[in-house]
Design an enzyme around this catalytic site. Structure first.
Site, PDB file in Angstrom:
ATOM      1  N   GLU A  55      30.797  39.767  49.055  1.00  0.00           N
ATOM      2  CA  GLU A  55      30.856  39.682  47.697  1.00  0.00           C
ATOM      3  C   GLU A  55      29.968  39.130  46.924  1.00  0.00           C
ATOM      4  O   GLU A  55      29.984  38.523  45.577  1.00  0.00           O
ATOM      5  CB  GLU A  55      32.342  39.560  47.236  1.00  0.00           C
ATOM      6  CG  GLU A  55      33.138  40.428  47.440  1.00  0.00           C
ATOM      7  CD  GLU A  55      34.657  40.768  46.589  1.00  0.00           C
ATOM      8  OE1 GLU A  55      34.502  40.279  45.457  1.00  0.00           O
ATOM      9  OE2 GLU A  55      35.682  41.048  47.137  1.00  0.00           O
ATOM     10  N   HIS A 306      38.986  33.483  47.110  1.00  0.00           N
ATOM     11  CA  HIS A 306      39.225  33.215  48.717  1.00  0.00           C
ATOM     12  C   HIS A 306      38.722  31.841  48.890  1.00  0.00           C
ATOM     13  O   HIS A 306      37.791  31.240  48.312  1.00  0.00           O
ATOM     14  CB  HIS A 306      38.423  34.033  49.287  1.00  0.00           C
ATOM     15  CG  HIS A 306      38.892  35.569  49.455  1.00  0.00           C
ATOM     16  ND1 HIS A 306      39.213  36.185  50.791  1.00  0.00           N
ATOM     17  CD2 HIS A 306      39.044  36.754  48.599  1.00  0.00           C
ATOM     18  CE1 HIS A 306      39.854  37.336  50.375  1.00  0.00           C
ATOM     19  NE2 HIS A 306      39.674  37.688  49.155  1.00  0.00           N
TER      20      HIS A 306
END
Length: 488
Positions: A55, A306
């Site tokens: 990402e 995350h």
């Protein structure tokens, strides 16, 4: 347990992986967060040798990353894929010998534009890196399709993606290369995808290599600190400001029922072993603009939704480590007597370890019940898409008929206003009909062919697995008969 030494000196590689949540316009505080991630990577002690990011979509963020890390990680690649990019980056201390981007044949649906998986062109970023010791390290960085829904309609896509990266890992291992598969896999350890990768890919989950008795799911009532340190939780932790429930970060001993281990680093146990593994990047960054609410916790902000996963790999196998993992998967011991070799007990010991690792810890093939479960998942999704294709194509032809009737109706319209409304309705029907036609004829047809290819490959795999199991049983029977004759 320390890995076996090579002339007293085992090369060590520090590997880092993190989903950075760097989507342009949508990810809040993207520039500041990704800059902080870049700085922490550059300042890490000990320094990272291989870094894989997911990402990381915006190229300007990659340019900043390269600028910040060029002294410690002089080599890097931003992987281009799909309409807006796959978001994958690999950095290395050592030169790339080659790199490629492998796109997944099954990768979401175009109708789910609000999720974006289809448009980013998810796949596997591949890089071959030559270690100074002479070994080739094949790195495979990926981000599998997320579940999104309570009823996971994307399970088949994610399982098929796991199959694809497992094939890449298996090929690298069979060539004798050090294989590292890492990224955000959007799966838990007990999933089909995990079994596919660790078995067919001939690799081991680094966390389980270090802590083979780790449960698949955190026991009820466990704290957030326990989940991070013992379970390897990287996502949905209450200690992450983007996932917490209140306005400030709770204490580490807070119950954390939703924490998940979704990020992994897999390694080839035939030529590498785990020295250490941990969840990192848990400390929030200073963010004065964040005074509370989602993402903010008392002027602090987590680097991403995350945490990172960090592994120190020794480039040498550790048979004791892999045997411990094998025993954790299948505690039934292998009879030592059944493996006695005429060369003596030392060779018998080596054979016992090899047998336990190969047959229990890293099975050569998936068991038949898991293969049948994959077929069941495939059939359910395939039937769904066949109905979807028929419905969309029917809508297309119905739209053509309705559009013709509307054009005729305009001639009989008594007022210009009514004629205008009929024309607008005709445009809506034309656009939706054409879109459904394109999806039905082109995308769904392509998807069904990719599903058929996945099924054919799994059928071939099932046949080979059955043949291998039959041959192994025959060899074991012959071996038992030979040993029985020797003892008589």
């Amino acid at each position: 347990m320390a890995p076996l030494s090579i002339n007293g000196d085992v090369p060590v590689v520090n590997v880092f992986s993190m989903n950075c949540w760097g989507l342009k316009y949508i990810a809040k505080n993207r520039v500041a967060r990704l800059n902080e991630i870049s700085l922490r990577i550059a300042r890490a002690v000990p320094a990272y040798d291989i870094v894989a990011l997911q990402e990381f979509w915006v190229y300007s963020d990659y340019v900043n990353l390269r600028h910040k890390t060029q002294n410690v990680l002089p080599y890097g690649k931003f992987y281009f894929s799909g309409a807006i990019g796959g978001g994958l980056v690999i950095l290395s201390k050592w030169p790339f010998e080659q790199s490629s981007m492998f796109r997944y044949p099954l990768n979401g649906r175009p109708t789910a534009f609000f999720r974006g998986d289809f448009y980013v062109g998810k796949g596997v970023a591949c890089a071959s890196i030559r270690h100074p010791g002479g070994k080739i390290i094949d790195v495979f960085n990926t981000h599998l399709h997320a579940p999104y829904e309570e009823k996971d309609t994307y399970l088949c896509h994610r399982t098929a993606q796991a199959w694809e990266i497992a094939k890449l890992l298996r090929g690298a291992v069979q060539k004798g290369h050090v294989a590292i598969g890492l990224g955000d896999f959007n799966m838990i350890p007990s999933s089909l995808a995990h079994r596919l990768i660790s078995t067919h890919g001939l690799v081991s989950d680094s966390w389980l290599s270090a802590y083979p008795d780790t449960p698949d799911v955190a026991p009820p009532g466990r704290s957030a600190q326990y989940n991070i340190e013992t379970m390897g939780v990287t996502c949905d932790s209450v200690l992450n400001t983007w996932r917490m429930h209140g306005l400030t970060l709770p204490p580490p001993e807070t119950n954390d029922p939703g924490g998940k281990r979704l990020d992994y680093i897999f390694h080839s146990p035939t030529n590498s072993s785990v020295r250490s593994v941990k969840v990192g990047m848990t400390e929030p960054m200073d963010m004065p603009s964040q005074t509370g609410g989602k993402g903010g916790a008392g002027r602090n902000c987590s680097l991403s939704d995350h945490f990172s996963i960090e592994v120190q790999l020794a480039l040498a196998p550790n048979y004791e480590q892999q045997r411990a993992l094998a025993d954790a998967k299948n505690p039934t011991p292998v009879s030592h007597e059944s493996l006695i070799d005429f060369a003596g007990p030392a060779r018998a010991r080596e054979a016992e370890m090899s047998h336990q690792i190969g047959e229990k810890g890293g099975e050569k093939y998936l068991p038949s019940d898991i293969i049948e479960e994959i077929f069941a998942v495939h059939k359910e999704y395939n039937d769904r898409e066949i109905k979807e294709k028929k419905w969309r194509i029917a809508h297309f032809f119905l739209s053509v008929i309705v559009l013709i009737l509307l054009h005729v109706a305009i001639w009989w319209s008594p007022h210009n206003g009514v004629a205008f409304l009929i024309m607008v309705l005709g445009w809506i029907i034309a656009v939706t009909g054409v879109l459904d036609g394109l999806i039905g004829f082109m995308f769904t047809g392509s998807e069904l062919r990719a599903l058929a290819e996945f099924a054919e490959e799994m059928k071939m795999y099932q046949h080979i697995a059955e043949m291998s199991s039959s041959d192994r049983k025959s060899q074991e029977d012959d071996g038992n008969e030979r040993i029985s004759i020797v003892y008589e």
